[in-house]
Design a protein around this motif. Structure first.
Motif, PDB file in Angstrom:
ATOM      1  N   MET A 165       0.834  -1.204   0.000  1.00 21.04           N
ATOM      2  CA  MET A 165       0.000   0.000   0.000  1.00 21.04           C
ATOM      3  C   MET A 165       0.867   1.253   0.000  1.00 21.04           C
ATOM      4  O   MET A 165       0.598   2.219  -0.738  1.00 21.04           O
ATOM      5  N   VAL A 166       1.920   1.263   0.804  1.00 24.46           N
ATOM      6  CA  VAL A 166       2.804   2.432   0.868  1.00 24.46           C
ATOM      7  C   VAL A 166       3.465   2.681  -0.485  1.00 24.46           C
ATOM      8  O   VAL A 166       3.487   3.817  -0.994  1.00 24.46           O
ATOM      9  N   ILE A 167       3.990   1.624  -1.088  1.00 22.68           N
ATOM     10  CA  ILE A 167       4.661   1.772  -2.388  1.00 22.68           C
ATOM     11  C   ILE A 167       3.679   2.215  -3.462  1.00 22.68           C
ATOM     12  O   ILE A 167       3.982   3.089  -4.285  1.00 22.68           O
ATOM     13  N   ALA A 168       2.476   1.634  -3.447  1.00 23.22           N
ATOM     14  CA  ALA A 168       1.471   2.001  -4.447  1.00 23.22           C
ATOM     15  C   ALA A 168       1.070   3.463  -4.312  1.00 23.22           C
ATOM     16  O   ALA A 168       0.925   4.174  -5.314  1.00 23.22           O
ATOM     17  N   ILE A 169       0.901   3.934  -3.077  1.00 23.30           N
ATOM     18  CA  ILE A 169       0.496   5.326  -2.869  1.00 23.30           C
ATOM     19  C   ILE A 169       1.602   6.275  -3.311  1.00 23.30           C
ATOM     20  O   ILE A 169       1.346   7.306  -3.944  1.00 23.30           O
ATOM     21  N   ILE A 170       2.866   5.926  -2.991  1.00 23.04           N
ATOM     22  CA  ILE A 170       3.984   6.784  -3.405  1.00 23.04           C
ATOM     23  C   ILE A 170       4.062   6.873  -4.927  1.00 23.04           C
ATOM     24  O   ILE A 170       4.210   7.968  -5.506  1.00 23.04           O
ATOM     25  N   LEU A 171       3.971   5.722  -5.593  1.00 25.27           N
ATOM     26  CA  LEU A 171       4.034   5.726  -7.057  1.00 25.27           C
ATOM     27  C   LEU A 171       2.849   6.477  -7.655  1.00 25.27           C
ATOM     28  O   LEU A 171       3.011   7.248  -8.618  1.00 25.27           O
ATOM     29  N   PHE A 172       1.658   6.264  -7.096  1.00 19.69           N
ATOM     30  CA  PHE A 172       0.477   6.927  -7.657  1.00 19.69           C
ATOM     31  C   PHE A 172       0.542   8.431  -7.446  1.00 19.69           C
ATOM     32  O   PHE A 172       0.172   9.200  -8.338  1.00 19.69           O
TER      33      PHE A 172
END
Length: 498
Positions: free
Chosen positions: A418-425
């Motif tokens: 979730m953290v990685i997805a939010i940063i990328l998004f």
């Protein structure tokens, strides 16, 4: 479809729809805060509020769908890698690309559906939501009054601006510290009414709403016919304990909440309408610029049309020697021109030139703002057109970012993925926002503004897919170290030869 493809697809779809539902709820609550003043305390029914939310949901798809694809792909492949399911697949001779085959077909289909949704559903939803907000304000006049700002009342038989400091009571019918500017037929505010309190009284059987003002003053600017009296700016003032204004709402009571008015913004248009409007707006802007340029050239008297000096035609001018007309201009500079004039003529010429240039500059500055607005409107149409295509491709590209990334980090659940997805998004989203704003202002190409964030994610997806296929980590510096070592080895060999 083979068992493995069904298994991978079912796991991905579970994560996809779960993530989509959670994210859409979060974005709905975040978006409601933007329109809380339009909905809260207005006396609106649950059906109307439900319609508003229903029309609002499709407008969130351009934000929710890319994040959903990214998050669900990271979750799915991260769980596979964490549970050593990928290791079992590779031991059986199944590569990462083979495992992604069913999902690639699904994501390609999703891209087509996304384009259809962005082209047909989202513009219609934007139009419905815009008109619903406007029609609510017409049907319920109390809802059109916003605390602390002037609210326009048009089409009610008498135009006026109303500002209140506070609304309270049932359906906000009671008003506090009311200021009203009444308009003439020429839309001029020459009457001001101030009252400490007010009340809106209406009946379902009547087409008249009574605005009852209490404890206030009435100011009216007088328009005398005598020019001398006008210079004194006379006005009339009166005090009242109760003053009633009747507002005819017979036209408003026939207002249909579902009525679709004119399409006003680029977000309300589909591809066909955008292409048509882009062509017409482009031609219109060019015509405006050319007409303005011709006007400025005419006023300046510069850039005259060059005429070929034909001796035969020149000779036809009576009383003028041919040699004189064929000579070049003897005035080579401004100083030469002024030197031929008397002092008073020189001052007059300079003054006229200065006034002329000042007038032209003021005209250019005023026209510049108008042309900037026109080109910004034109750029926003191009941006909206390409964003519809970019949204569909972004879902495909973000899948190729998320799937190999999940296989590399080897973590499932809603923690690290979730953290990685939010940063990328957020990186993807803010790049798109900044690029879109620059494109509207004309600082970069509108096409590039729509595609920039997607194009940045494309090489990242290619790189991550190659690293995941080769079982490499997320950040590999081994090849860099090997390269440095090889450089020094080669350097040592060259030095030893010398």
């Amino acid at each position: 479809m083979k068992i493995l493809d069904r298994y991978i697809l079912s796991r991905f779809l579970y994560n996809f729809f779960s993530s989509f539902f959670i994210l859409i709820v979060i974005f709905i609550f975040q978006g409601i805060w933007l329109f809380i003043d339009d909905l809260a305390g207005k006396g609106l029914g649950i059906v109307i509020i439900g319609k508003f939310i229903f029309y609002f949901i499709p407008t969130l798809v351009d934000k929710v769908l890319p994040l959903t694809v990214l998050l669900s792909s990271i979750l799915t492949f991260g769980t596979f890698a964490e549970n050593y399911e990928f290791a079992a697949m590779k031991a059986s001779g199944i590569s990462l690309q083979r495992g992604m085959r069913s999902l690639i077909v699904f994501v390609l289909f999703l891209g087509v559906v996304t384009f259809f949704f962005a082209n047909n559903i989202i513009p219609k939803s934007e139009q419905k939501m815009f008109n619903l907000r406007r029609n609510i304000a017409k049907v319920k006049p109390a809802a059109a009054i916003t605390e602390g700002v002037f609210s326009d009342f048009e089409g009610t038989g008498q135009g006026m601006n109303i500002k209140v400091e506070k609304k309270y009571g049932e359906q906000d019918r009671f008003l506090e510290n009311v200021i009203i500017h009444k308009k003439t037929k020429q839309s001029v505010n020459n009457t001001v009414i101030k009252a400490k309190s007010g009340e809106l009284i209406s009946s379902e059987d009547s087409d008249i709403i009574q605005l009852v003002l209490k404890d206030g003053n009435y100011y009216e600017e007088l328009k005398p016919k005598n020019a001398k009296e006008k210079k004194k700016h006379p006005f009339a003032k009166s005090k009242f304990e109760t003053y009633t204004i009747n507002i005819d709402i017979s036209e408003l009571n026939e207002q249909n909440l579902e009525e679709d008015q004119n399409i006003t913004t680029d977000k309300m248009k589909n591809v066909f309408r955008l292409v048509k409007d882009i062509d017409s707006l482009g031609k219109n802007n060019v015509e405006k610029v050319e007409a303005f340029s011709k006007n400025i050239v005419t006023r300046m008297g510069g850039f005259p049309i060059s005429i070929e000096k034909d001796s035969l035609k020149i000779a036809a001018i009576p009383g003028v020697p041919v040699d004189t007309l064929m000579q070049k201009d003897t005035i080579l500079s401004v100083e030469d021109l002024l030197g031929t004039l008397k002092e008073w003529q020189e001052m007059q010429v300079v003054s006229n030139a200065k006034n002329s240039v000042t007038g032209i500059l003021n005209t250019v500055k005023s026209k510049k703002d108008e042309l900037q607005k026109r080109f910004k409107f034109y750029n926003s149409h191009i941006l909206s057109l390409h964003k519809k295509y970019a949204l569909a491709f972004s879902c495909i590209i973000l899948f190729f970012v998320g799937a190999p990334l999940g296989a590399i980090i080897r973590k499932g659940g809603l923690g690290l993925p979730m953290v990685i997805a939010i940063i990328l998004f957020l990186s993807y989203y803010f790049i798109g926002v900044f690029a879109g704003n620059y494109a509207k202002e004309g600082n970069i190409s509108s096409v590039l503004g729509a595609w920039l964030s997607t194009l940045i994610m494309l090489p990242m997806g290619i790189s991550l897919t190659r690293r995941a296929t080769a079982d490499k980590g997320l950040i590999g510096i081994g090849h860099i170290i090997d390269g440095i070592k090889q450089f020094f080895i080669n350097l040592r060999k060259k030095l030893s030869k010398k």
